[in-house]
Design an enzyme around this catalytic site. Structure first.
Site, short mmCIF file in Angstrom:
data_model
loop_
_atom_site.label_atom_id
_atom_site.label_comp_id
_atom_site.label_asym_id
_atom_site.label_seq_id
_atom_site.Cartn_x
_atom_site.Cartn_y
_atom_site.Cartn_z
N LYS A 177 0.84 -1.20 0.00
CA LYS A 177 0.00 0.00 0.00
C LYS A 177 0.87 1.25 0.00
O LYS A 177 1.93 1.29 0.62
CB LYS A 177 -0.90 0.02 1.24
CG LYS A 177 -2.18 -0.79 1.09
CD LYS A 177 -3.09 -0.56 2.29
CE LYS A 177 -4.42 -1.26 2.12
NZ LYS A 177 -5.30 -1.03 3.27
N HIS A 249 -7.95 -13.14 3.65
CA HIS A 249 -7.65 -12.22 4.74
C HIS A 249 -7.55 -12.97 6.07
O HIS A 249 -6.76 -12.60 6.94
CB HIS A 249 -8.73 -11.15 4.82
CG HIS A 249 -8.25 -9.88 5.46
ND1 HIS A 249 -7.19 -9.15 4.98
CD2 HIS A 249 -8.69 -9.21 6.56
CE1 HIS A 249 -6.99 -8.08 5.74
NE2 HIS A 249 -7.88 -8.11 6.71
N HIS A 275 1.93 -2.69 7.81
CA HIS A 275 1.11 -1.66 8.45
C HIS A 275 1.96 -0.42 8.68
O HIS A 275 3.03 -0.49 9.28
CB HIS A 275 0.59 -2.15 9.82
CG HIS A 275 -0.46 -3.20 9.70
ND1 HIS A 275 -0.81 -4.03 10.76
CD2 HIS A 275 -1.25 -3.58 8.67
CE1 HIS A 275 -1.77 -4.86 10.37
NE2 HIS A 275 -2.05 -4.60 9.12
#
Length: 307
Positions: A177, A249, A275
């Protein structure tokens, strides 16, 4: 009643100026009419009235997300009244939004995960399979092994470049991400499953120039995540695991939970999962708490060994 007129005017504004969808308008109407029924003249309500109403809906068992939605509708309504000069203040200005509960992530036990992977390996090695079935089994085995070994997001997994399997290294770099790169370890079993899949992939002329490890005739050029999710559920069912409790997930959560349960550091797991904020990883704090309790019970000299 003045409140009803004001609510209608607010809904007309939301429709005409904001282009709110019919479902959104219906939701606003329900929430505002519910508040008006409890408060009385909603347009003239004071902060104490709104606070009492929020306390009442909490007592009625509404989830914090529903409470927050109702407060949001009220904020929009009173902002409209203020902007239109129909009120000189906003009674919701000093109210705090209800804190949303952080639900624990679904996960699998280590035994269930082992059963799932063993089933994938058995099917991949079945000599009785036809060409198409063997291809699908080898691909699924590689996907499951790599996902549990790395904890990748499903979008990262299905779009892995072919070069990952060509290098046979214990680590590889994945772009996640926000276009951020991170280093991810790869277990020996995952590398072995990838090599087996790579051998079969090499027999597919249609994907000779495809840059992805898991190619497909899709718009993206790689296996769609929905296809993997479907195949994973079917694999779980064949392994005697409820298909309803598994998804890509869930396997990612299993990766993180099992690492923490076996002594990994929360910061390390944060880096492995990609994260950006430790608060995201803290949904696994319950695993750490269980581990610390077990640690004290097992090793503290005054712990009750019988409990």
């Amino acid at each position: 009643m003045k409140s009803a007129v004001r609510i209608e005017a607010f809904l007309e504004m939301m429709s005409a100026e904001r282009g709110a969808a019919d479902n959104t308008l219906a939701s606003y109407r329900r929430d505002l009419e519910d508040a008006a029924e409890a408060v009385g003249d909603l347009a003239a309500a004071q902060t104490a009235d709104i606070r009492t109403y929020l306390g009442e809906i909490a007592a009625r068992g509404f989830a914090s997300s529903s409470q927050a939605r109702k407060l949001s509708a009220l904020r929009q309504f009173f902002k409209f009244l203020y902007m239109e000069g129909l009120r000189a203040d906003d009674p919701t200005g000093t109210l705090d939004s209800p804190r949303k509960e952080r639900s624990l992530p679904k996960t699998m036990s280590e035994a269930e995960t082992g059963r799932l992977i063993d089933r994938a390996a058995t099917e991949a090695g079945d000599p009785a399979l036809g060409d198409a079935a063997r291809l699908a089994a080898l691909r699924l085995h590689a996907l499951v092994e790599v996902l549990y070994a790395t904890g990748l997001r499903v979008s990262e997994l299905v779009s892995l470049p072919l070069s990952v399997a060509l290098r046979d290294e214990r680590f590889f770099i994945v772009r996640g991400k926000g276009d951020k790169e991170r280093m991810v370890p790869l277990s020996a079993k995952a590398r072995e499953a990838m090599r087996a899949w790579l051998g079969e992939r090499g027999t597919m002329p249609a994907y000779e120039d495809n840059p992805y490890l898991f190619p497909a005739a899709s718009e993206s050029g790689h296996l769609p995540r929905q296809i993997f999710a479907r195949d994973l559920k079917a694999l779980a069912a064949r392994a005697g695991i409820s298909a309803a409790k598994i998804s890509p997930h869930v396997l990612r959560h299993a990766f993180a939970s099992h690492l923490l349960h076996n002594g990994a550091d929360l910061r390390a797991v944060q880096q492995l999962l990609g994260h950006s904020d430790i608060s995201t990883t803290q949904i696994y704090t319950h695993v750490l708490e269980e581990r610390l309790v077990r640690l004290v019970n097992d090793h503290h000299p005054l712990a009750d060994k019988t409990s």
